[in-house]
Enzyme design. Sequence first.
Site, short mmCIF file in Angstrom:
data_model
loop_
_atom_site.label_atom_id
_atom_site.label_comp_id
_atom_site.label_asym_id
_atom_site.label_seq_id
_atom_site.Cartn_x
_atom_site.Cartn_y
_atom_site.Cartn_z
N GLY A 200 53.36 40.19 68.61
CA GLY A 200 52.10 39.65 69.09
C GLY A 200 51.04 40.72 69.22
N PRO A 201 49.79 40.31 69.40
CG PRO A 201 47.86 39.05 69.16
CD PRO A 201 49.31 38.92 69.44
N PRO A 202 48.21 43.28 70.85
CG PRO A 202 47.35 45.33 70.20
CD PRO A 202 47.40 43.90 69.80
CD GLU A 423 20.65 38.72 70.71
OE1 GLU A 423 21.50 37.82 70.69
OE2 GLU A 423 20.83 39.82 70.15
#
Length: 651
Positions: A200-202, A423
Site C-alpha cells: 500500500g501507499p506510504p 483562481e
Amino acid sequence: MKKWLNYLPTIFILSIVLSLVFYSSQGSTVQMNYTQFEKIVDEVDFKKSSMTISSTVIHLEGTYEQNSKTVGYKVIVPRTEKNIEKLEKSLQRNGGKLTVEDPNQGSVWISILSQIIPFLIIAVFFYFMFAKMGGGGNNKAFEFAKSKARVESNVKVRFKDVAGCEEEKEEVKEIIDYLRSPKKFTDMGAHIPKGILMVGPPGTGKTLLAKAVAGEANVPFFSISGSDFVEMFVGTGASRVRDMFKTAQKSAPCIIFIDEIDAVGRQRGAGMGGGNDEREQTLNQLLVEMDGMTDNAGIVVIAATNRPDVLDPALLRSGRFDRRVTVSLPDIKGREAILHVHARNKKLASDVSLANLAKRTPGFSGADLANVLNEGAILAVRKNEAKVTMTDLDEAIDRVMMGPAKKSKKYTEKDKILVAYHEAGHAVIGLKLEDADMVQKVTIIPRGDAGGYNLMTPREEKYFHRKSEFIAQITGLLGGRTAEEIQFGEISAGAVNDIEKLTEIAKNMVRVYGMSSLGPIQYADPQGNVFLGRDYTKGSDYSAGVAAEIDKEVRAIVDECHENCRKILTENKDLLDLIANNLYEHETLTNEEITNLMNYGQLTDPNVETSEEEEKPEQEVVQVPEIPETSTGVDQKDLDDAFNELTKKKD
C-alpha cells in the site's frame, strides 16, 4: 561484572587523587645527605624518628623542630658502632622518641607495591575503556553477524487503535486465531499462511496493523527493516537472517515484521552491471528460512512494501508470502474513524466536525490525518487558545497540502488581480461543470510554490472513473489559464502545475485506459516507477507512427477541453468577475461564500436572519474596471489605465 565496570572511572579518579595527596604530603619532607645531617644533628631537637639498620647503612626519617617549625627529614647514614651510639643519644635528646625498625619485616615489598599499584590501576582502566569502545575486536566480530531485530514482548497496540481498514483486519484475523490456538488448525489439517505481504501507499498503517496483530494475539513482535540485513561484507545479511529466525524459534509463537522488504527482496540478477552478491545471498537465506529445509512452526512473517513490482518472484510464491493484503487509502468513512482515533487526546472545540473534516481530505492517508490534527493543536497552542477550533484545522489542512501561508510575500496590484481571475476561473468551472470537482475553498494567499490555492474535492468517492470525469478534470485544470486569456488577452506562467497534471491525465487516457480513437490498447506500463536493470533497457512497445498518433490524440483531448472551458467561462463572465472581485478584496472564500455569490450575488445568504448584534456594516466591494478589448487583444496602455483606476477606487 558490568555494574562493577561502571564504577571503574570513579575508582581511577580516586586513586589519582590519593596519589596526589600522598606525594604532596611527602613534599614537606627534606631529603638530606650525610654532610647536611651532621651540621644539624647537635643543633635541633628531634621529635619523632624512625631508624632502620641494614648491613651497611642506617635509614633515618622523622621530624625535628627548628625556629618553632616542624620539619620532616630523611637521611642515609653509614653504619658504624660510633654512629649508632651517637644517633641514639641525639635523637632521644630533650624527650625525642626513637623507633628502631626491623629491615626484614617486609617493608621493602610494601614500598615496591606502593609504587606499582597506581600503574596497575591505570593499565586496567585503559584496557576496559578500549574493550568497551570496540577495541576488543574479537567479541565485536561475533556480534557483527547478530540480528538487529528489536523485540517487543508486550505490544500495547490493538485493533481499536487501527481505523480505516476494516477489510484488512478481517484478512489477518486467522493469524491471530492461529497464534492463540494452533491446535484447532492442525486438527483440521490446515496450515496458516507462513507469510503475509502488506502492500500500500506510504502512511496507510501497514506497520501499525502488523503491531495490532501481535497485540491481539499477545505474542512477541520482532521488527526489523530490510536495510538492516545488507552490509558491506558479503554473508553478513545471511548470518543475520539465520540468527533472527533462530532467536524467534525460542520465542515461538511470534511474529517477525520486516519493513521495506524491497530493500533486500529485489529481483536477483537485475542490477546494472551485475547483481548485488550481499543482497542476493541475504534473499536466498530468507527464502530458505521461510520455506526450506528447516521447520519454523509458530513463526509468522509479515512484510510491508510500497513497491511490490520489484520483488523477486520466488519470494511471492505460495509457501512463502501466501497472502497479499492491500492496505489502501481510506475512504470518507475510514478517514472519519481515523480522525476519531487520533483526536482522543486532543481538546477540540464544539464547532469541530470530524465528519466535515473527513469530507475535505480525500486522498489523505492515516499519517496525513494524524498530521492534520497535530498541526491544528500546534496552531491552537501558538494562538494561546484553550481548545482546537475548526479554523485551526482548516489552516492545518492547507499547511499539510501546500505548506504554510506566505503572508509576508506581497503581490503587486497587477499580479493580485491576475491571480484572483486565475483562481476564479477554476472555481467557475467547478460550479458549472457537472462532473467537475466541488469547490471547497479558494484563496489568493501564496502557499509553497503556488501563488494561489483552489481546494476542490470529488462530489463522491469512486473506485472507477469514467471518461467524462477525466474530461471534466482536464477542463477544470484549464480554468485558470483560460480565465487569464479571456480577461487579459495574455497568459502567465502560473498555470505550470495545472498543465503538468492535465497532460498526465490526457496521456493516461490514451496510453493506459484506452479512452481514445486508438482503441482499447495499452501503449504504456501503468506502473510509474522504473526498476533499473529491468525497465531501463526495455524498448518501446509501439512504433514511431503510433507515437505520433498518441500525440495527436492527447492534443485533441486537451484542445476539446480548452474550447469547452472557454465556452463555459464566456457564458458565465459575470460570475467570473464577481468571484474575482471578492477574491481580490477578501483574499479567501469558502464553499458557502462561493455558493452564495452564485445564487444571490453576495457573500451572505439574504434568507438567513441575523440579530442586530451580529449584523455588520456591508463592506464595499471594489469593482474591477472594464478593460477595452481590441481585435489583437488588450493594449498595454489600456491595461495600465485600468489598473490605475482600480488603485484610485481602492484608496
